[in-house]
Structure formats: structure tokens, C-alpha cells
Motif scaffolding. Structure first.
Motif, PDB file in Angstrom:
ATOM      1  N   LYS A 123       0.840  -1.212   0.000  1.00 18.22           N
ATOM      2  CA  LYS A 123       0.000   0.000   0.000  1.00 18.22           C
ATOM      3  C   LYS A 123       0.868   1.252   0.000  1.00 18.22           C
ATOM      4  N   LEU A 124       1.935   1.203   0.777  1.00 23.75           N
ATOM      5  CA  LEU A 124       2.833   2.355   0.845  1.00 23.75           C
ATOM      6  C   LEU A 124       3.449   2.660  -0.520  1.00 23.75           C
ATOM      7  N   LEU A 125       3.943   1.618  -1.194  1.00 22.73           N
ATOM      8  CA  LEU A 125       4.623   1.856  -2.466  1.00 22.73           C
ATOM      9  C   LEU A 125       3.649   2.303  -3.545  1.00 22.73           C
ATOM     10  N   ALA A 126       2.413   1.813  -3.483  1.00 19.37           N
ATOM     11  CA  ALA A 126       1.398   2.273  -4.434  1.00 19.37           C
ATOM     12  C   ALA A 126       1.084   3.750  -4.184  1.00 19.37           C
ATOM     13  N   ALA A 127       0.927   4.115  -2.918  1.00 19.19           N
ATOM     14  CA  ALA A 127       0.612   5.518  -2.588  1.00 19.19           C
ATOM     15  C   ALA A 127       1.793   6.423  -2.921  1.00 19.19           C
ATOM     16  N   ALA A 128       3.003   5.945  -2.688  1.00 17.07           N
ATOM     17  CA  ALA A 128       4.200   6.736  -3.007  1.00 17.07           C
ATOM     18  C   ALA A 128       4.324   6.923  -4.521  1.00 17.07           C
ATOM     19  N   SER A 129       3.992   5.884  -5.275  1.00 19.42           N
ATOM     20  CA  SER A 129       4.040   5.986  -6.745  1.00 19.42           C
ATOM     21  C   SER A 129       3.037   7.021  -7.232  1.00 19.42           C
ATOM     22  N   ALA A 130       1.852   7.020  -6.636  1.00 18.98           N
ATOM     23  CA  ALA A 130       0.802   7.971  -7.045  1.00 18.98           C
ATOM     24  C   ALA A 130       1.219   9.408  -6.757  1.00 18.98           C
ATOM     25  N   ALA A 131       2.154   9.587  -5.832  1.00 16.39           N
ATOM     26  CA  ALA A 131       2.593  10.941  -5.459  1.00 16.39           C
ATOM     27  C   ALA A 131       3.676  11.489  -6.380  1.00 16.39           C
ATOM     28  N   LYS A 181       9.662  -5.748  -8.194  1.00 19.94           N
ATOM     29  CA  LYS A 181       9.529  -5.631  -9.651  1.00 19.94           C
ATOM     30  C   LYS A 181       8.253  -4.929 -10.090  1.00 19.94           C
ATOM     31  N   ASP A 182       7.127  -5.298  -9.477  1.00 17.86           N
ATOM     32  CA  ASP A 182       5.827  -4.773  -9.920  1.00 17.86           C
ATOM     33  C   ASP A 182       5.177  -3.915  -8.847  1.00 17.86           C
ATOM     34  N   ALA A 183       6.001  -3.267  -8.043  1.00 18.33           N
ATOM     35  CA  ALA A 183       5.477  -2.594  -6.850  1.00 18.33           C
ATOM     36  C   ALA A 183       5.188  -1.109  -7.049  1.00 18.33           C
ATOM     37  N   PHE A 184       5.410  -0.596  -8.274  1.00 20.73           N
ATOM     38  CA  PHE A 184       5.301   0.856  -8.481  1.00 20.73           C
ATOM     39  C   PHE A 184       4.335   1.192  -9.615  1.00 20.73           C
ATOM     40  N   PRO A 185       3.042   1.044  -9.356  1.00 21.29           N
ATOM     41  CA  PRO A 185       2.044   1.226 -10.416  1.00 21.29           C
ATOM     42  C   PRO A 185       2.146   2.616 -11.060  1.00 21.29           C
ATOM     43  N   GLY A 186       2.148   2.617 -12.396  1.00 18.16           N
ATOM     44  CA  GLY A 186       2.176   3.884 -13.144  1.00 18.16           C
ATOM     45  C   GLY A 186       3.567   4.423 -13.388  1.00 18.16           C
ATOM     46  N   LEU A 187       4.575   3.819 -12.749  1.00 21.15           N
ATOM     47  CA  LEU A 187       5.943   4.300 -12.932  1.00 21.15           C
ATOM     48  C   LEU A 187       6.711   3.338 -13.832  1.00 21.15           C
ATOM     49  N   GLU A 188       7.723   3.893 -14.479  1.00 25.95           N
ATOM     50  CA  GLU A 188       8.633   3.073 -15.273  1.00 25.95           C
ATOM     51  C   GLU A 188       9.903   2.895 -14.446  1.00 25.95           C
ATOM     52  N   LEU A 200      31.224  -5.078   8.069  1.00 28.31           N
ATOM     53  CA  LEU A 200      30.560  -6.086   7.260  1.00 28.31           C
ATOM     54  C   LEU A 200      30.050  -5.460   5.973  1.00 28.31           C
ATOM     55  N   PRO A 201      30.127  -6.187   4.866  1.00 30.07           N
ATOM     56  CA  PRO A 201      29.482  -5.656   3.678  1.00 30.07           C
ATOM     57  C   PRO A 201      27.971  -5.871   3.806  1.00 30.07           C
ATOM     58  N   LEU A 202      27.217  -4.781   3.750  1.00 28.22           N
ATOM     59  CA  LEU A 202      25.764  -4.873   3.791  1.00 28.22           C
ATOM     60  C   LEU A 202      25.248  -4.852   2.362  1.00 28.22           C
ATOM     61  N   VAL A 203      24.070  -5.410   2.171  1.00 28.54           N
ATOM     62  CA  VAL A 203      23.488  -5.395   0.835  1.00 28.54           C
ATOM     63  C   VAL A 203      22.212  -4.551   0.858  1.00 28.54           C
ATOM     64  N   ASP A 204      22.161  -3.604  -0.052  1.00 26.11           N
ATOM     65  CA  ASP A 204      20.984  -2.748  -0.195  1.00 26.11           C
ATOM     66  C   ASP A 204      20.267  -3.086  -1.485  1.00 26.11           C
ATOM     67  N   VAL A 205      19.046  -2.633  -1.571  1.00 30.27           N
ATOM     68  CA  VAL A 205      18.357  -2.660  -2.849  1.00 30.27           C
ATOM     69  C   VAL A 205      18.057  -1.203  -3.209  1.00 30.27           C
ATOM     70  N   ILE A 206      18.157  -0.903  -4.503  1.00 28.49           N
ATOM     71  CA  ILE A 206      17.923   0.452  -5.004  1.00 28.49           C
ATOM     72  C   ILE A 206      16.876   0.384  -6.102  1.00 28.49           C
ATOM     73  N   VAL A 207      15.891   1.245  -6.036  1.00 22.95           N
ATOM     74  CA  VAL A 207      14.949   1.391  -7.148  1.00 22.95           C
ATOM     75  C   VAL A 207      14.933   2.850  -7.575  1.00 22.95           C
ATOM     76  N   TRP A 208      15.073   3.080  -8.868  1.00 23.78           N
ATOM     77  CA  TRP A 208      14.992   4.426  -9.442  1.00 23.78           C
ATOM     78  C   TRP A 208      13.941   4.355 -10.528  1.00 23.78           C
ATOM     79  N   ALA A 209      12.873   5.125 -10.354  1.00 25.44           N
ATOM     80  CA  ALA A 209      11.739   5.016 -11.274  1.00 25.44           C
ATOM     81  C   ALA A 209      11.260   6.402 -11.663  1.00 25.44           C
ATOM     82  N   VAL A 210      10.562   6.479 -12.789  1.00 22.23           N
ATOM     83  CA  VAL A 210      10.076   7.766 -13.305  1.00 22.23           C
ATOM     84  C   VAL A 210       8.611   7.618 -13.710  1.00 22.23           C
ATOM     85  N   ARG A 211       7.845   8.689 -13.581  1.00 21.28           N
ATOM     86  CA  ARG A 211       6.499   8.696 -14.172  1.00 21.28           C
ATOM     87  C   ARG A 211       6.602   9.357 -15.534  1.00 21.28           C
TER      88      ARG A 211
END
Ligand SMILES: C[S@@+](CC[C@H](N)C(=O)[O-])C[C@H]1O[C@@H](n2cnc3c(N)ncnc32)[C@H](O)[C@@H]1O
Length: 205
Positions: free
Chosen positions: A124-132, A167-174, A190-201
Motif C-alpha cells: 500500500k505504501l509503495l502504491a501511494a508513493a508511486s501515485a505521489a 519488480k511490480d510494486a510501483f504502479p504507473g511508474l517506469e 561487514l558488507p551490507l546489501v541494499d536494494v535500489i529502485v529508481w523510477a520515473v512517471r
């Protein structure tokens, strides 16, 4: 300017964590934010779960008009003081991110850094964030990857990210970029592992 909403349990938990140290998180802005946003023209940005505001402050220094939302008035108080000291302006909003997003405002940049929610709330958070994200605007998500389990982030694996779960968590964004990224955690070595998403509307999507 600060306005207030209610969110009992989590707010107490986060305020306790912040109150336990004069500084809980890193002062430096996120590396990926610096890399990806440094070439964007400044506009309106929202930092969701901004904490002590390292990313909000970096954006404000670069002339972004920044709104920082967080449940913790303790953390946002630190952000307010830091902004005042630097003579820059960040609007802080004490409250729940999703309630804030439901107001329907749009931004040229939406930042989610290390927000590690359970899957259902996260969706829900990622959908609302995408809409913003305004047309032509960007979204950056940075978080702890499942491979960091036991080294960084919360102890529940469900709260950690995988590439697949995003992968499919950002409706309306590329999604322009979705990757895992290793990061040396200074103090524990320690080497930590992050995930990064960069998306555009897309401009006319
Ligand atoms: C790990 S900290 C990350 C802080 C900041 N983004 C950074 O990278 O330095 C997570 C933040 O999310 C905030 N938070 C958690 N749940 C929230 C909610 N429902 N609404 C607003 N903020 C929330 C916490 O208060 C905390 O400041």
C-alpha cells in the motif's frame, strides 16, 4: 511549520529509539540519492520516513523544496534544528506516511530510504508513493536487502527487500533501475546489501 497526527504504538517505538542516542542514523546523505538526484533540476521533493533528515537536508541545500514526513517528533526536531543552523528550509510533518500521501499532493522526487515494512503495508505504501510522483518526476527507494538479514535492518526477513518483491510494486511508474548494491558498514566492517529502485512517471503516461 510542523503539523501533528496520531499514530500511537510505532511513534512511541521510534521516539524511544531516537531518544536513546543524540544521533541514531548516518549524517551523510544516501550515496544513491547523491548519484541519481545531483543532475536533476530542483523541484518539490518529499522524504517519506525522513528521520533525522540527512537526505532532506542534502536536497534542501541543493535548492529543492522539501517536505519531510516522519512519525517521530524527536527525529524531526533534530532535522528542524539542523536546517535552522544551516539557514535552509525544510517543511517537517509529524505523522503517518500513508495518511500524508492520502492528501494527494504530487512531487518531482519521492524518497523512501530504509523504510522496512511488512509486505501488506509495504504494498500500500509503495502504491501511494508511486501515485505521489508527478509527471516526469522520480522515485528513489533504498533499503536493506534480504541478504543483509542479521547484519543490517530489522530482524524479520519479511521486512527486507528482494529484487523480485519490488519488480511490480510501483504502479504507473517506469522502473529505470532495480538492483542490489553492496555497501561497507563502517563500524562493523561487514558488507551490507541494499536494494535500489529508481523510477520515473512518464510525461504522458
Ligand atoms: C530506519 S529510519 C530511516 C530514516 C531516514 N529515511 C534515513 O535514511 O536516514 C526509519 C524511519 O521511518 C519512520 N517511520 C516508521 N513508520 C512510519 C510511519 N508509519 N509514518 C511515518 N514515519 C514512519 C521512523 O520514525 C524512522 O524515522
Amino acid at each position: 511549520m510542523t503539523d501533528h497526527h496520531h499514530h500511537g504504538h510505532d511513534q512511541g517505538h521510534w521516539n524511544d529509539r531516537y531518544a536513546s542516542a543524540s544521533r541514531l542514523f548516518n549524517v551523510e546523505p544516501d550515496e544513491s540519492l547523491v548519484e541519481l538526484a545531483q543532475n536533476l533540476p530542483p523541484g518539490r521533493a518529499v522524504d517519506l520516513g525522513a528521520g533525522e533528515g540527512r537526505n532532506s537536508l542534502w536536497l534542501a541545500r541543493r535548492n529543492w523544496q522539501v517536505t519531510a514526513v516522519d512519525l517521530s517528533d524527536v527525529a524531526l526536531g533534530r532535522l528542524d534544528s539542523a536546517a535552522a543552523e544551516e539557514n535552509i528550509s525544510v517543511k517537517t510533518v509529524v505523522g503517518d506516511i500513508v495518511e500524508y500521501l492520502n492528501r494527494g499532493e504530487q512531487f518531482d522526487l519521492v524518497v523512501l530510504a530504509y523504510i522496512q515494512w511488512m509486505p501488506e503495508e509495504r504494498a500500500k505504501l509503495l502504491a501511494a508513493a508511486s501515485a505521489a510522483v508527478a509527471a516526469g518526476g522520480h522515485l528513489l527507494l533504498v533499503g536493506h536487502h534480504l541478504e543483509s538479514l542479521g547484519k543490517g535492518g530489522p530482524p524479520q526477513p519479511e521486512r527486507l527487500y528482494t529484487e523480485d518483491s519490488l519488480k511490480d510494486a510501483f504502479p504507473g511508474l517506469e522502473v529505470i533501475d532495480l538492483e542490489r548494491k553492496e555497501r561497507a558498514a563502517g563500524d562493523i566492517g561487514l558488507p551490507l546489501v541494499d536494494v535500489i529502485v529508481w523510477a520515473v512517471r512518464p510525461e504522458n503516461g
